[in-house]
Design an enzyme around this catalytic site. Structure first.
Site, short mmCIF file in Angstrom:
data_model
loop_
_atom_site.label_atom_id
_atom_site.label_comp_id
_atom_site.label_asym_id
_atom_site.label_seq_id
_atom_site.Cartn_x
_atom_site.Cartn_y
_atom_site.Cartn_z
N LYS A 22 40.13 18.24 48.93
CA LYS A 22 40.45 17.00 48.20
C LYS A 22 41.72 17.17 47.36
O LYS A 22 42.63 16.34 47.42
CB LYS A 22 39.28 16.63 47.28
N ASN A 23 41.77 18.23 46.56
CA ASN A 23 42.87 18.33 45.59
C ASN A 23 44.20 18.67 46.25
O ASN A 23 45.25 18.50 45.63
CB ASN A 23 42.51 19.30 44.47
N CYS A 117 37.70 11.82 36.19
CA CYS A 117 36.48 12.29 35.52
C CYS A 117 36.75 12.47 34.03
O CYS A 117 37.82 12.91 33.62
CB CYS A 117 36.03 13.63 36.11
N ARG A 122 42.96 14.65 28.68
CA ARG A 122 43.68 15.04 29.89
C ARG A 122 45.14 14.61 29.77
O ARG A 122 45.60 13.69 30.45
CB ARG A 122 43.01 14.45 31.14
N ASP A 306 36.02 24.00 38.54
CA ASP A 306 35.37 23.01 39.41
C ASP A 306 34.11 23.56 40.08
O ASP A 306 33.43 22.82 40.80
CB ASP A 306 36.37 22.50 40.47
N ARG A 398 33.54 10.48 45.31
CA ARG A 398 34.98 10.69 45.15
C ARG A 398 35.44 11.97 45.83
O ARG A 398 36.58 12.06 46.27
CB ARG A 398 35.32 10.80 43.65
N1 EPU Z 1 47.17 20.01 30.50
C1 EPU Z 1 47.98 19.69 29.43
N2 EPU Z 1 49.12 18.97 29.67
C2 EPU Z 1 49.46 18.57 30.92
C3 EPU Z 1 48.63 18.89 32.01
C4 EPU Z 1 47.47 19.61 31.77
O1 EPU Z 1 47.67 20.06 28.30
O2 EPU Z 1 50.50 17.93 31.06
C5 EPU Z 1 45.95 20.80 30.28
C6 EPU Z 1 44.68 20.04 30.64
O3 EPU Z 1 44.24 19.23 29.58
C7 EPU Z 1 43.74 21.18 30.97
C8 EPU Z 1 44.67 22.24 31.58
O4 EPU Z 1 45.98 21.90 31.17
O5 EPU Z 1 43.19 21.70 29.79
C9 EPU Z 1 44.66 22.32 33.08
O6 EPU Z 1 44.86 21.04 33.64
P1 EPU Z 1 45.52 20.82 35.06
O7 EPU Z 1 46.76 20.04 34.88
O8 EPU Z 1 45.58 22.12 35.78
O9 EPU Z 1 44.44 19.89 35.76
P2 EPU Z 1 44.69 18.65 36.69
O10 EPU Z 1 45.88 18.89 37.54
O11 EPU Z 1 44.62 17.39 35.93
C10 EPU Z 1 43.34 19.63 38.70
C11 EPU Z 1 42.20 19.18 39.52
C12 EPU Z 1 40.91 19.27 38.72
C13 EPU Z 1 40.73 20.70 38.24
C14 EPU Z 1 41.96 21.18 37.47
C15 EPU Z 1 41.90 22.64 37.07
C16 EPU Z 1 43.26 17.55 40.91
C17 EPU Z 1 43.41 16.13 41.28
N3 EPU Z 1 42.41 17.80 39.91
O12 EPU Z 1 43.39 18.73 37.60
O13 EPU Z 1 39.88 18.93 39.62
O14 EPU Z 1 39.59 20.80 37.41
O15 EPU Z 1 43.14 20.98 38.27
O16 EPU Z 1 41.77 23.44 38.20
O17 EPU Z 1 43.84 18.43 41.53
C18 EPU Z 1 37.79 18.17 40.30
O18 EPU Z 1 38.19 18.29 41.46
O19 EPU Z 1 36.58 17.95 40.00
C19 EPU Z 1 38.75 18.28 39.21
C20 EPU Z 1 38.52 17.84 37.98
#
Ligand code: EPU
Length: 419
Positions: A22-23, A117, A122, A306, A398
């Site tokens: 998915k991701n 979620c 975020r 995850d 999802r």
């Molecule tokens: N963060 C910041 N600033 C940013 C971006 C992130 O502070 O600009 C923080 C976030 O708040 C968090 C950490 O950095 O504490 C990591 O966030 P990341 O950006 O890595 O997460 P994401 O890209 O929003 C993806 C996956 C998530 C998964 C996380 C961590 C996707 C669409 N989502 O989210 O997947 O938990 O990486 O591996 O790729 C899921 O699939 O259930 C899911 C939530």
């Protein structure tokens, strides 16, 4: 409305084939916006996040055609607008990838503030920092993000925090920029490598994906007209691995990249499960009550957040008291209240939770609070004695395709019921 009803306990046995990630797919589809041609993407998971992504792309003028259940063609030769459908982009998290891709391709984009979620704050400050470093102007207000750049120029971008989304987004926005972009402190998840491989197949010049320094040499155009297959889903594979352990079952998990699953394999062995590695498949079985273990979630190659709730089910059944420290998300222990309704003894305090293992869980009505919480509740329901009803299925749908049919094929007494 629908609910999942599970009658347990069942020891899961048999074979399951893992779908595309998915991701990775929710990033590769927006990445097609960069391509002046028709791409064929195979191994696309058939889940609601993908359907929304396709609708957003169509809203921008892309033509999408499903060839079969897991293969689509995307034609982004004639994009018609730089305003993404606000209601759809606000519905899920990965809509932020539209910004990086459209900045690159069209020099402008307006999207709704990404949803997804509820796992705590975020922010997307690292994405914005990256776009601005390349020369974009970004404004955020009234739930809308507007990004604009007359020209993108390569630059050094240091990520203050390891972020999957920001790493991919800076890659997307720099592929067609003038000059070289270097991302330092980049995330290393398998789907980052997959997005880079996809873009390189289409003519990009990205090096170092999978390490903490990624170098992107801007190219003039991505021609496309190629076929790409999405990497197998590490989290889906891990979900079934942990389901095998929690139900004291025996599963052959096919079509996975076992290297991506090393942190999960290590923890399964630590709690007393057995893992046989066949390179592109894994046999996971467990003949005993799990032992206690301590977990800290970390960016890849650490234990993935995850899979934290699914591991929480295993630890709630373990012999002894275990601790999980969640280091990625502020609020990823909401599922523990639901497991406690099933007889678990979990105390969650901030970003830590303490699992006093119980011998059995009991069926109860429970609510899926997010995607991975939903997967954990299914595992709990299959291992529990009695009937479990799971509500709020939209979270599960999802990210997991045909979830109840696939558990049913492994012996679970599980069905989706309208009410
Ligand atoms: N963060 C910041 N600033 C940013 C971006 C992130 O502070 O600009 C923080 C976030 O708040 C968090 C950490 O950095 O504490 C990591 O966030 P990341 O950006 O890595 O997460 P994401 O890209 O929003 C993806 C996956 C998530 C998964 C996380 C961590 C996707 C669409 N989502 O989210 O997947 O938990 O990486 O591996 O790729 C899921 O699939 O259930 C899911 C939530």
């Amino acid at each position: 409305m629908e609910k999942i009803v599970i009658k347990g306990p069942t020891r899961l046995t048999g074979e399951v084939t893992i779908n595309g990630a998915k991701n990775a797919a929710v990033a590769i589809l927006p990445a097609t916006l960069l391509i002046d041609g028709v791409c064929t993407i195979e191994n696309v998971p058939n889940i609601s996040d993908i359907n929304i992504t396709c609708k957003i792309l169509e809203g921008l003028g892309a033509k999408i055609n499903w060839i079969d259940k897991h293969t689509i063609t995307v034609d982004c030769r004639n994009l018609t607008t730089t305003k993404a459908p606000l209601d759809l982009t606000s519905k899920f998290r990965a809509s932020y990838y539209i910004i990086g891709a459209m900045l690159s391709r069209m020099g402008e984009i307006e999207v709704g503030m990404p949803g997804g979620c509820k796992l705590g704050a975020r922010p997307i400050d690292q994405h914005i920092k990256g776009f601005e470093a390349l020369g974009a102007e970004v404004t955020v207000g009234k739930g809308i993000i507007h990004a604009k750049a007359s020209k993108l120029i390569g630059n050094s971008v240091y990520m203050d925090i390891v972020s999957v989304g920001a790493t991919i987004n800076v890659m997307l926005s720099s592929v067609l920029a003038e000059g070289t972009t270097v991302i330092d402190n980049a995330a290393k998840e398998p789907h980052i490598v997959d997005v880079a491989n996809f873009l390189n197949t289409m003519g990009a010049d990205i090096r170092g994906a999978g390490t903490d320094m990624i170098k992107i040499n801007g190219v003039k155009k991505l021609e496309g007209n190629a076929t790409y297959s999405v990497v197998p889903d590490q989290i889906e594979a891990g979900t079934f691995m942990l389901a095998a352990v929690a139900t004291k079952g025996d599963l052959l998990i096919k079509n996975c990249i076992t290297k991506h699953l090393e942190s999960i394999t290590a923890k399964i062995v630590e709690v007393g499960g057995e893992v046989e590695d066949y390179g592109d498949s894994l046999r996971v079985y467990c003949n005993q009550r799990p032992k206690k273990a301590n977990i800290k979630t970390l960016p890849y190659p650490g234990f993935p957040t995850d899979l934290q709730p699914q591991m929480g089910v295993v630890l709630s059944l373990a012999n002894g008291t275990s601790t999980i420290n969640e280091s990625i998300w502020e609020s990823r222990f909401q599922y523990t209240d639901e497991l406690n309704k099933m007889g678990a003894k979990i105390t969650a305090q901030g970003k830590s939770a303490f699992f006093e293992g119980v011998e059995k869980l009991y069926g109860a009505p429970v609510y899926s609070t997010d995607l991975r919480a939903g997967a954990a509740l299914i595992i709990a329901g299959v291992s529990a004695e009695g009937t479990t009803e799971i509500f709020n299925l939209e979270h599960i749908d999802r990210g997991y395709e045909d979830i109840e049919a696939r558990f049913r094929a492994l012996g679970a007494n599980i069905e989706r019921v309208k009410f």
